[in-house]
Design an enzyme around this catalytic site. Structure first.
Site, PDB file in Angstrom:
ATOM      1  N   ARG A 253      -7.315   3.539  -6.591  1.00  0.00           N
ATOM      2  CA  ARG A 253      -7.961   2.297  -5.860  1.00  0.00           C
ATOM      3  C   ARG A 253      -8.878   1.611  -5.782  1.00  0.00           C
ATOM      4  O   ARG A 253      -9.810   2.582  -5.648  1.00  0.00           O
ATOM      5  CB  ARG A 253      -7.102   2.282  -4.430  1.00  0.00           C
ATOM      6  CG  ARG A 253      -7.058   3.422  -3.633  1.00  0.00           C
ATOM      7  CD  ARG A 253      -6.965   3.143  -1.705  1.00  0.00           C
ATOM      8  NE  ARG A 253      -7.697   1.822  -2.037  1.00  0.00           N
ATOM      9  CZ  ARG A 253      -9.526   1.711  -1.809  1.00  0.00           C
ATOM     10  NH1 ARG A 253     -10.668   3.406  -2.248  1.00  0.00           N
ATOM     11  NH2 ARG A 253     -10.849   0.507  -1.145  1.00  0.00           N
ATOM     12  N   GLY A 254      -8.975   1.071  -5.288  1.00  0.00           N
ATOM     13  CA  GLY A 254     -10.482  -0.207  -5.517  1.00  0.00           C
ATOM     14  C   GLY A 254     -10.635  -0.720  -6.567  1.00  0.00           C
ATOM     15  O   GLY A 254     -10.228  -0.030  -8.356  1.00  0.00           O
ATOM     16  N   ALA A 255     -11.546  -1.664  -7.164  1.00  0.00           N
ATOM     17  CA  ALA A 255     -11.508  -2.566  -8.070  1.00  0.00           C
ATOM     18  C   ALA A 255     -12.224  -1.446  -9.407  1.00  0.00           C
ATOM     19  O   ALA A 255     -11.829  -1.551 -10.370  1.00  0.00           O
ATOM     20  CB  ALA A 255     -11.540  -4.374  -8.051  1.00  0.00           C
TER      21      ALA A 255
ATOM     22  N   GLN B  68      -6.524   1.540   4.751  1.00  0.00           N
ATOM     23  CA  GLN B  68      -8.209   2.650   3.359  1.00  0.00           C
ATOM     24  C   GLN B  68      -9.181   2.282   4.515  1.00  0.00           C
ATOM     25  O   GLN B  68     -10.166   3.104   4.186  1.00  0.00           O
ATOM     26  CB  GLN B  68      -8.064   1.482   2.554  1.00  0.00           C
ATOM     27  CG  GLN B  68      -7.626   1.303   1.366  1.00  0.00           C
ATOM     28  CD  GLN B  68      -6.144   0.309   1.546  1.00  0.00           C
ATOM     29  OE1 GLN B  68      -5.672  -0.974   3.082  1.00  0.00           O
ATOM     30  NE2 GLN B  68      -5.495  -0.065   0.276  1.00  0.00           N
TER      31      GLN B  68
ATOM     32  N   ASP C   4     -12.287  -7.781  -5.114  1.00  0.00           N
ATOM     33  CA  ASP C   4     -11.378  -7.439  -6.226  1.00  0.00           C
ATOM     34  C   ASP C   4     -11.362  -8.545  -7.882  1.00  0.00           C
ATOM     35  O   ASP C   4     -11.127  -8.121  -9.095  1.00  0.00           O
ATOM     36  CB  ASP C   4     -10.080  -7.492  -5.615  1.00  0.00           C
ATOM     37  CG  ASP C   4      -9.494  -5.749  -5.225  1.00  0.00           C
ATOM     38  OD1 ASP C   4     -10.622  -6.317  -3.868  1.00  0.00           O
ATOM     39  OD2 ASP C   4      -9.167  -5.841  -5.850  1.00  0.00           O
TER      40      ASP C   4
ATOM     41  N   ASN D 249     -10.173 -10.370  -2.182  1.00  0.00           N
ATOM     42  CA  ASN D 249     -10.222  -9.183  -1.794  1.00  0.00           C
ATOM     43  C   ASN D 249      -8.999  -8.632  -1.231  1.00  0.00           C
ATOM     44  O   ASN D 249      -8.121  -9.499  -0.152  1.00  0.00           O
ATOM     45  CB  ASN D 249     -11.677  -8.810  -0.774  1.00  0.00           C
ATOM     46  CG  ASN D 249     -11.954  -7.946  -0.661  1.00  0.00           C
ATOM     47  OD1 ASN D 249     -11.948  -6.807  -1.811  1.00  0.00           O
ATOM     48  ND2 ASN D 249     -12.574  -7.117   0.515  1.00  0.00           N
ATOM     49  N   LYS D 250      -9.419  -7.312   0.032  1.00  0.00           N
ATOM     50  CA  LYS D 250      -8.425  -7.087   0.509  1.00  0.00           C
ATOM     51  C   LYS D 250      -7.511  -7.514   1.643  1.00  0.00           C
ATOM     52  O   LYS D 250      -8.675  -8.855   2.126  1.00  0.00           O
ATOM     53  CB  LYS D 250      -8.431  -5.468   1.288  1.00  0.00           C
ATOM     54  CG  LYS D 250      -7.520  -5.004   2.240  1.00  0.00           C
ATOM     55  CD  LYS D 250      -6.259  -4.663   1.610  1.00  0.00           C
ATOM     56  CE  LYS D 250      -6.293  -3.999   0.412  1.00  0.00           C
ATOM     57  NZ  LYS D 250      -5.124  -4.141  -0.700  1.00  0.00           N
TER      58      LYS D 250
HETATM   59  O1  MRU Z   1      -5.859  -2.137  -2.663  1.00  0.00           O
HETATM   60  P1  MRU Z   1      -6.458  -1.272  -2.745  1.00  0.00           P
HETATM   61  O2  MRU Z   1      -7.106  -0.505  -1.438  1.00  0.00           O
HETATM   62  O3  MRU Z   1      -7.208  -1.209  -4.558  1.00  0.00           O
HETATM   63  O4  MRU Z   1      -7.848  -2.652  -2.564  1.00  0.00           O
HETATM   64  C1  MRU Z   1      -9.312  -2.921  -2.791  1.00  0.00           C
HETATM   65  C2  MRU Z   1     -10.180  -4.079  -2.066  1.00  0.00           C
HETATM   66  O5  MRU Z   1      -9.878  -5.047  -1.867  1.00  0.00           O
HETATM   67  C3  MRU Z   1     -11.505  -3.399  -2.093  1.00  0.00           C
HETATM   68  O6  MRU Z   1     -12.206  -4.067  -1.555  1.00  0.00           O
HETATM   69  C4  MRU Z   1     -12.221  -4.129  -3.623  1.00  0.00           C
HETATM   70  O7  MRU Z   1     -11.302  -3.631  -4.713  1.00  0.00           O
HETATM   71  C5  MRU Z   1     -13.583  -4.102  -3.451  1.00  0.00           C
HETATM   72  S1  MRU Z   1     -13.774  -1.598  -4.061  1.00  0.00           S
HETATM   73  C6  MRU Z   1     -15.394  -1.433  -4.132  1.00  0.00           C
END
Ligand code: MRU
Length: 361
Positions: free
Chosen positions: A49-51, A207, A248, A258-259
């Site tokens: 996970r994470g963009a 997270q 994201d 973002n999250k």
């Molecule tokens: O649902 P997730 O854990 O994939 O969400 C991740 C986020 O929102 C992060 O802040 C975003 O992807 C940036 S990661 C460098």
């Protein structure tokens, strides 16, 4: 000190290894994947996970699709690649890095120009490797650019730390290496400043409490986990120099997905005069979308809110609404830090320039 995490790696013969983030920080379990369908499933269930990390995983997923198909029939191999691209892109909707990475592999010169199956397989893998390597390098550059943002005279002693609030996880786990917003914090720490981080726990998947806390511990950076709702209180009653978050997808005008909870944090930061910074690679900027309302927002299962690890948390039968992301309007964002420099408002101009610079690097 334990080494910093790495989210994924490619190993012979033709295997993607993913650090299963669902099990962290309690268990370090590596998954060995050879089937792109499974890569898509592990992206959807947040094993990776994470963009930027899901972008790299999807690019490797395409390489797996090519490498595990027979190489004798070039046309059939191209069809397999196209199917895999659809499956991987559909895994999660909000992070544009996913579609960006898939499109980048498909449109690579060597992929388009391959004259036989073996050349196509090699080209797909080479492009995935390039995406992963560039992400790691971009994050380090982003951290260096951000050093110019931190106020002078703070961070010279443990009693006077440069203090951040951070949301979600944006570290090595969310990228290929190093991290975006957590990379800014890491770069400040590595530059010799004393740093302290308030870590939003980041409901519902935690997270922050699980992953960011685990990363900061490994890096030797002092921190305290807070519940998401505490950030206003913390900014009102303690010194906070900046809020830093990842992204994201960033629309052309700077509106940033973002999250979930990022928007609330931005509002609280604005109310307290605390600068709110976004850190992201230019691959997260989607110049094709004019503004935030056009960004697709993923909704996930209600059970993520009503249950924790299978145990009920909410009243039996309680309904829940679970958007996984929100959009912070650009007006709340002090600056957006990328590997191509710091973009300041008005973002329509500065983000387009950053993307232009990055494409020439
Ligand atoms: O649902 P997730 O854990 O994939 O969400 C991740 C986020 O929102 C992060 O802040 C975003 O992807 C940036 S990661 C460098």
């Amino acid at each position: 000190m334990t080494e910093a995490y790495r989210s994924l790696e490619w190993i012979a013969p033709h295997t993607l290894r993913l650090l299963d983030q669902r099990a962290l920080p309690f268990e370090e379990r590596w998954l060995a994947l050879t089937d792109y369908h499974v890569v898509a499933a592990r992206i959807a269930d947040l094993a990776v996970r994470g963009a930027p990390a899901i972008g790299a995983a999807a690019a490797y997923g395409l390489a797996l699709a090519a490498l595990h198909a027979p190489d004798g029939d070039l046309a059939a191999l191209r069809r397999t690649l196209a199917e895999a691209a659809q499956t991987l892109k559909a895994a999660r909707p909000t992070a544009v890095n996913l579609a960006w990475a898939v499109e980048r592999v498909l449109s690579a010169e060597a992929v388009i120009g391959a004259n036989d199956g073996a050349a196509l397989q090699a080209a797909a893998l080479a492009e995935a490797q390039a995406i992963a390597a560039e992400d790691a390098a971009a994050n380090r550059r982003t951290g260096q650019h951000a050093l110019a943002l931190w106020p002078a005279g703070v961070g010279d002693s443990p009693a006077n730390p440069l203090t951040f609030i951070h949301h979600c996880n944006t570290g090595a786990l969310a990228t290929v290496e190093y991290g975006t917003a957590l990379g800014l914090i890491r770069a400040a720490h590595e530059s010799g400043r004393h740093v302290f981080v308030y870590v939003d726990e980041t409901r519902p998947r935690l997270q922050g409490a699980r992953l960011t806390a685990g990363e900061l511990k490994r890096l030797g950076i002092p921190f305290a986990v807070i519940v998401d709702g505490a950030s206003g209180y913390v900014m009102r009653t303690r010194t906070v120099h900046a809020c830093v978050v990842g992204a994201d997808r960033i629309a052309a005008n700077g509106d940033t997905a973002n999250k979930i909870g990022t928007y609330n944090l931005a509002l609280a930061a604005g109310a307290h005069g605390v600068p709110f910074y976004v850190a992201a690679p230019t691959s997260t900027i989607d110049l094709a979308l004019a503004d935030g309302p056009q960004i697709p927002i993923e909704e996930r299962a209600a059970e993520e809110i009503t249950h924790l690890a299978g145990a009920p948390l909410a009243a039996p039968g309680a309904a829940a609404f679970n958007p996984a992301f929100d959009v912070t309007p650009a007006g709340w964002i002090r600056a957006i830090v990328t590997e191509a420099g710091i973009a300041w408002p008005p973002y329509t101009q500065s983000l387009a320039e950053a993307v232009g610079r990055a494409s020439h690097e």
